[in-house]
Design an enzyme around this catalytic site. Structure first.
Site, PDB file in Angstrom:
ATOM      1  N   GLY A  25       0.840  -1.207   0.000  1.00 38.38           N
ATOM      2  CA  GLY A  25       0.000   0.000   0.000  1.00 38.38           C
ATOM      3  C   GLY A  25       0.865   1.243   0.000  1.00 38.38           C
ATOM      4  O   GLY A  25       2.082   1.180   0.175  1.00 38.38           O
ATOM      5  N   ASP A  31       7.728   3.963 -10.482  1.00 42.42           N
ATOM      6  CA  ASP A  31       8.633   3.734  -9.369  1.00 42.42           C
ATOM      7  C   ASP A  31      10.095   3.763  -9.780  1.00 42.42           C
ATOM      8  O   ASP A  31      10.715   2.734 -10.033  1.00 42.42           O
ATOM      9  CB  ASP A  31       8.299   2.428  -8.648  1.00 42.42           C
ATOM     10  CG  ASP A  31       8.220   2.687  -7.162  1.00 42.42           C
ATOM     11  OD1 ASP A  31       9.048   3.470  -6.693  1.00 42.42           O
ATOM     12  OD2 ASP A  31       7.331   2.141  -6.497  1.00 42.42           O
ATOM     13  N   ASP A  75       4.253  -5.034  -7.447  1.00 43.47           N
ATOM     14  CA  ASP A  75       3.653  -3.780  -6.987  1.00 43.47           C
ATOM     15  C   ASP A  75       4.205  -2.580  -7.750  1.00 43.47           C
ATOM     16  O   ASP A  75       3.689  -1.474  -7.608  1.00 43.47           O
ATOM     17  CB  ASP A  75       3.850  -3.588  -5.471  1.00 43.47           C
ATOM     18  CG  ASP A  75       5.307  -3.644  -5.067  1.00 43.47           C
ATOM     19  OD1 ASP A  75       5.954  -4.660  -5.357  1.00 43.47           O
ATOM     20  OD2 ASP A  75       5.804  -2.678  -4.473  1.00 43.47           O
ATOM     21  N   ASN A  76       5.242  -2.806  -8.547  1.00 42.82           N
ATOM     22  CA  ASN A  76       5.771  -1.724  -9.380  1.00 42.82           C
ATOM     23  C   ASN A  76       5.486  -1.979 -10.855  1.00 42.82           C
ATOM     24  O   ASN A  76       6.103  -1.375 -11.718  1.00 42.82           O
ATOM     25  CB  ASN A  76       7.287  -1.582  -9.157  1.00 42.82           C
ATOM     26  CG  ASN A  76       7.608  -1.080  -7.756  1.00 42.82           C
ATOM     27  OD1 ASN A  76       6.778  -0.427  -7.130  1.00 42.82           O
ATOM     28  ND2 ASN A  76       8.795  -1.386  -7.272  1.00 42.82           N
ATOM     29  N   LYS A 122       4.324  12.176  -3.225  1.00 47.62           N
ATOM     30  CA  LYS A 122       5.174  11.069  -2.760  1.00 47.62           C
ATOM     31  C   LYS A 122       6.191  11.632  -1.766  1.00 47.62           C
ATOM     32  O   LYS A 122       6.930  12.559  -2.101  1.00 47.62           O
ATOM     33  CB  LYS A 122       5.874  10.442  -3.969  1.00 47.62           C
ATOM     34  CG  LYS A 122       6.622   9.166  -3.669  1.00 47.62           C
ATOM     35  CD  LYS A 122       7.093   8.522  -4.970  1.00 47.62           C
ATOM     36  CE  LYS A 122       8.046   7.368  -4.689  1.00 47.62           C
ATOM     37  NZ  LYS A 122       8.614   6.818  -5.933  1.00 47.62           N
ATOM     38  N   ARG A 163      -1.831  -1.398 -10.000  1.00 52.69           N
ATOM     39  CA  ARG A 163      -0.679  -2.273 -10.232  1.00 52.69           C
ATOM     40  C   ARG A 163      -1.151  -3.712 -10.246  1.00 52.69           C
ATOM     41  O   ARG A 163      -2.263  -4.012  -9.801  1.00 52.69           O
ATOM     42  CB  ARG A 163       0.304  -2.167  -9.056  1.00 52.69           C
ATOM     43  CG  ARG A 163       0.628  -0.768  -8.663  1.00 52.69           C
ATOM     44  CD  ARG A 163       0.595  -0.613  -7.129  1.00 52.69           C
ATOM     45  NE  ARG A 163       0.629   0.815  -6.779  1.00 52.69           N
ATOM     46  CZ  ARG A 163       1.745   1.498  -6.614  1.00 52.69           C
ATOM     47  NH1 ARG A 163       2.888   0.903  -6.686  1.00 52.69           N
ATOM     48  NH2 ARG A 163       1.694   2.790  -6.365  1.00 52.69           N
ATOM     49  N   ASP A 211       8.848   6.031   7.692  1.00 45.03           N
ATOM     50  CA  ASP A 211       8.494   7.374   8.162  1.00 45.03           C
ATOM     51  C   ASP A 211       7.578   8.116   7.188  1.00 45.03           C
ATOM     52  O   ASP A 211       7.170   9.239   7.453  1.00 45.03           O
ATOM     53  CB  ASP A 211       9.767   8.194   8.418  1.00 45.03           C
ATOM     54  CG  ASP A 211      10.632   8.335   7.176  1.00 45.03           C
ATOM     55  OD1 ASP A 211      10.225   7.840   6.099  1.00 45.03           O
ATOM     56  OD2 ASP A 211      11.712   8.948   7.280  1.00 45.03           O
ATOM     57  N   GLY A 212       7.291   7.491   6.037  1.00 49.19           N
ATOM     58  CA  GLY A 212       6.407   8.141   5.076  1.00 49.19           C
ATOM     59  C   GLY A 212       7.055   9.274   4.302  1.00 49.19           C
ATOM     60  O   GLY A 212       6.391   9.989   3.562  1.00 49.19           O
ATOM     61  N   ARG A 237       4.087   5.969   1.749  1.00 50.96           N
ATOM     62  CA  ARG A 237       4.662   7.323   1.805  1.00 50.96           C
ATOM     63  C   ARG A 237       4.114   8.179   0.678  1.00 50.96           C
ATOM     64  O   ARG A 237       4.807   9.034   0.137  1.00 50.96           O
ATOM     65  CB  ARG A 237       6.175   7.262   1.712  1.00 50.96           C
ATOM     66  CG  ARG A 237       6.635   6.457   0.525  1.00 50.96           C
ATOM     67  CD  ARG A 237       8.069   6.657   0.221  1.00 50.96           C
ATOM     68  NE  ARG A 237       8.497   5.605  -0.691  1.00 50.96           N
ATOM     69  CZ  ARG A 237       9.650   5.570  -1.294  1.00 50.96           C
ATOM     70  NH1 ARG A 237      10.501   6.530  -1.099  1.00 50.96           N
ATOM     71  NH2 ARG A 237       9.967   4.579  -2.088  1.00 50.96           N
TER      72      ARG A 237
HETATM   73  P1  AMP Z   1       8.950   0.859  -3.263  1.00 48.21           P
HETATM   74  O1  AMP Z   1      10.258   0.160  -3.029  1.00 48.21           O
HETATM   75  O2  AMP Z   1       9.092   2.338  -3.414  1.00 48.21           O
HETATM   76  O3  AMP Z   1       8.159   0.239  -4.359  1.00 48.21           O
HETATM   77  O4  AMP Z   1       8.123   0.675  -1.920  1.00 48.21           O
HETATM   78  C1  AMP Z   1       7.691  -0.564  -1.457  1.00 48.21           C
HETATM   79  C2  AMP Z   1       6.739  -0.374  -0.311  1.00 48.21           C
HETATM   80  O5  AMP Z   1       7.414   0.230   0.810  1.00 48.21           O
HETATM   81  C3  AMP Z   1       5.552   0.513  -0.599  1.00 48.21           C
HETATM   82  O6  AMP Z   1       4.456   0.013   0.104  1.00 48.21           O
HETATM   83  C4  AMP Z   1       5.986   1.843  -0.061  1.00 48.21           C
HETATM   84  O7  AMP Z   1       4.897   2.681   0.247  1.00 48.21           O
HETATM   85  C5  AMP Z   1       6.729   1.423   1.198  1.00 48.21           C
HETATM   86  N1  AMP Z   1       7.716   2.435   1.608  1.00 48.21           N
HETATM   87  C6  AMP Z   1       8.880   2.732   0.999  1.00 48.21           C
HETATM   88  N2  AMP Z   1       9.521   3.715   1.656  1.00 48.21           N
HETATM   89  C7  AMP Z   1       8.758   4.073   2.700  1.00 48.21           C
HETATM   90  C8  AMP Z   1       8.895   5.027   3.761  1.00 48.21           C
HETATM   91  N3  AMP Z   1       9.934   5.839   3.865  1.00 48.21           N
HETATM   92  N4  AMP Z   1       7.879   5.095   4.660  1.00 48.21           N
HETATM   93  C9  AMP Z   1       6.818   4.282   4.566  1.00 48.21           C
HETATM   94  N5  AMP Z   1       6.643   3.367   3.622  1.00 48.21           N
HETATM   95  C10 AMP Z   1       7.598   3.246   2.682  1.00 48.21           C
HETATM   96 MG    MG Z   2       6.565   0.891  -5.353  1.00 48.46          MG
END
Ligand code: AMP
Ligand code: MG
Length: 470
Positions: A86, A254, A244-245, A109, A179, A121-122, A89
């Site tokens: 989900g 992504d 998910d990407n 984002k 996705r 930390d979002g 961030r």
């Molecule tokens: P990504 O690698 O960008 O595709 O992220 C994979 C998952 O990790 C997704 O659900 C993102 O929302 C979550 N995520 C990545 N970085 C953060 C962050 N700094 N804080 C919260 N969730 C994160």
């Molecule tokens: Mg992603």
């Protein structure tokens, strides 16, 4: 002038379990780094004053008509199923219909925690935000389907990773954020009503001619095959093509540990976390097939006649390698000046790539030089190249205008990793001139403007690895 975004939201009307309503978390001191006016105009609005844009794109002010939410999805990460990911961030502000009639998402984002943040930390820091801004806009200019960058702001707050870095928020625009993992989450939970709703929504939004789940699978598979071969034709390695990407719309989404390669190598990996080389350059077509098999598995749950549907889904997924090969031939054929390459041309293209691999030739510069005197200078073994060129020239005798075909297929500039890295280092000190210079040059990738940016890195300049940037 107030910022007036003509939101027209549809995702927010889907059932409650599809998302969590979530406002962005305000930040201390927003300041605008970049605003993409051309894209805003495509989205049917103008900019506002600088301060108002900074407040809006930092998430401090929720614009009128927005319905901020974090989307639920799951996904296979490096082959392992993660039942709940989900937007951890990101928040979707809402959708707009552009002057071209296309509906698009506007998403922040790095906008703070959501119910899907798990331990994160979002937030995002400046480096990955600027990287995504530059690379996604470069991808767009190359004519390859991609999410786009509408704005970047600094938050005035630190983000803590290996060290403290300046925080930033990217405003991302996509045809949607659906996705493969959006389908997986409902399929795995057995929420078939929701899966059906999602399927209907995806068809209506992206493939209105599709007649049902299997037709959707066919359309997404075709879009992914085209996308992955387009990436390969410019030497792009996504680096983290988890389900998910993997976008239903067929856009690149992504920009994490991605990179464009300099010296050609089939096995090239940049991502520091891809230790098994799952997402290596030449593995990308196989990964596309694997991802479509996961989408097929989810969509099969909707079938009433399971046996017939399994047969159909299998046929669609099994047809992908041939489709990928056809798309690859079209792309790489054009790169060597052939308008409509046939399977009999495959070996000649492969021979050239092997010479490049053996000699460490620069991918972009070698193709850009084909047909000129300097092509052979890209090789150590010039006699081997000359021999290849003799066969090639004989083949080109059957083509009407090979130079025009090559000029349209071979960019002279790509976002080179060492330039991106340098741009980030400089931005951290408060100097955005290299960021702006890259954006300007990359906007016309088939024209030789800022030729200094065309150069391959020297041995000392090579940046061999990229990091996820979370
Ligand atoms: P990504 O690698 O960008 O595709 O992220 C994979 C998952 O990790 C997704 O659900 C993102 O929302 C979550 N995520 C990545 N970085 C953060 C962050 N700094 N804080 C919260 N969730 C994160
Ligand atoms: Mg992603």
């Amino acid at each position: 002038m107030p910022l007036n975004i003509p939101f027209d939201n549809t995702y927010a009307d889907l059932p409650e379990g599809f998302f969590s309503s979530q406002n962005p978390t305000p930040v201390k001191a927003p300041s605008l780094i970049a605003f993409n006016k051309d894209l805003a105009n495509l989205l049917s609005f103008d900019g506002g004053d600088i301060d108002e844009m900074a407040q809006t794109f930092a998430g401090n002010v929720v614009p009128t008509g927005a319905a901020p939410l974090a989307q639920l999805y799951a996904g296979h990460q490096f082959g392992n199923y993660n039942p709940q990911l989900g937007d951890g961030r990101a928040v979707l502000l809402g959708e707009v219909v552009g002057t071209d009639g296309v509906r698009r998402d506007i998403q922040l984002k790095g906008s703070g925690p959501t119910p899907y943040s798990r331990n994160g930390d979002g937030r995002a820091w400046l480096g990955p935000v600027l990287r995504e801004y530059v690379v996604s806009e470069a991808m767009y200019a190359l004519g390859i389907p991609t999410t786009r960058a509408l704005a970047a702001v600094q938050t005035g707050e630190p983000v803590f990773r290996e060290a403290a870095f300046p925080g930033a928020v990217l405003t991302r625009v996509a045809r949607s954020h659906l996705r493969v993992g959006t389908f997986q989450v409902f399929a795995h939970r057995g929420q078939l009503g929701d899966l059906q709703t999602l399927t209907d929504y995806a068809i209506q939004r992206h493939y209105p001619d599709a007649t049902g789940p299997m037709d959707l699978l066919r359309a997404v598979s075709a879009a992914q095959a085209e996308l992955i071969t387009a990436w390969m034709s410019v030497g792009f390695i996504h680096g983290v093509m988890n389900t998910d990407n993997c976008s239903i719309s067929g856009e690149t989404i992504d920009y994490g540990p991605c990179a464009f390669m300099d010296a050609y190598s089939e096995r090239r990996v940049f991502s520091s976390i891809d230790r098994g080389a799952r997402y290596a350059f030449a593995n990308q077509p196989d990964i596309a097939v694997w991802n479509m098999a996961q989408l097929a598995t989810s969509l099969l749950q909707l079938a009433t006649d399971k046996e017939a549907a399994v047969e159909e889904a299998t046929a669609i997924v099994h047809a992908m390698p041939a489709q990928l090969e056809a798309d690859w031939l079209k792309r790489f054929g054009a790169k060597i000046g052939i308008a409509a390459a046939t399977p009999s041309d495959h070996a000649m293209i492969e021979d050239l790539l092997q010479l490049m691999e053996k000699d460490g030739s620069d991918f972009t510069n070698t193709f850009a030089a084909l047909g000129t005197e300097s092509a052979r200078d890209q090789f150590q073994d010039r006699e081997a190249f000359d021999a290849w060129a003799t066969t090639w020239n004989a083949r080109l005798a059957h083509e009407a205008d090979p130079n025009a075909i090559m000029a349209a297929a071979n960019p002279v500039i790509i976002p080179r990793n060492h330039r991106i890295e340098e741009m980030i280092q400089t931005a951290v000190t408060g100097d955005f001139a290299p960021f702006e210079r890259l954006n300007k040059a990359l906007a016309t990738p088939f024209e030789a403007t800022d030729t200094d940016l065309h150069r391959a890195p020297s041995a000392a300049q090579i940046v061999p690895a990229t990091f996820c940037g979370t």
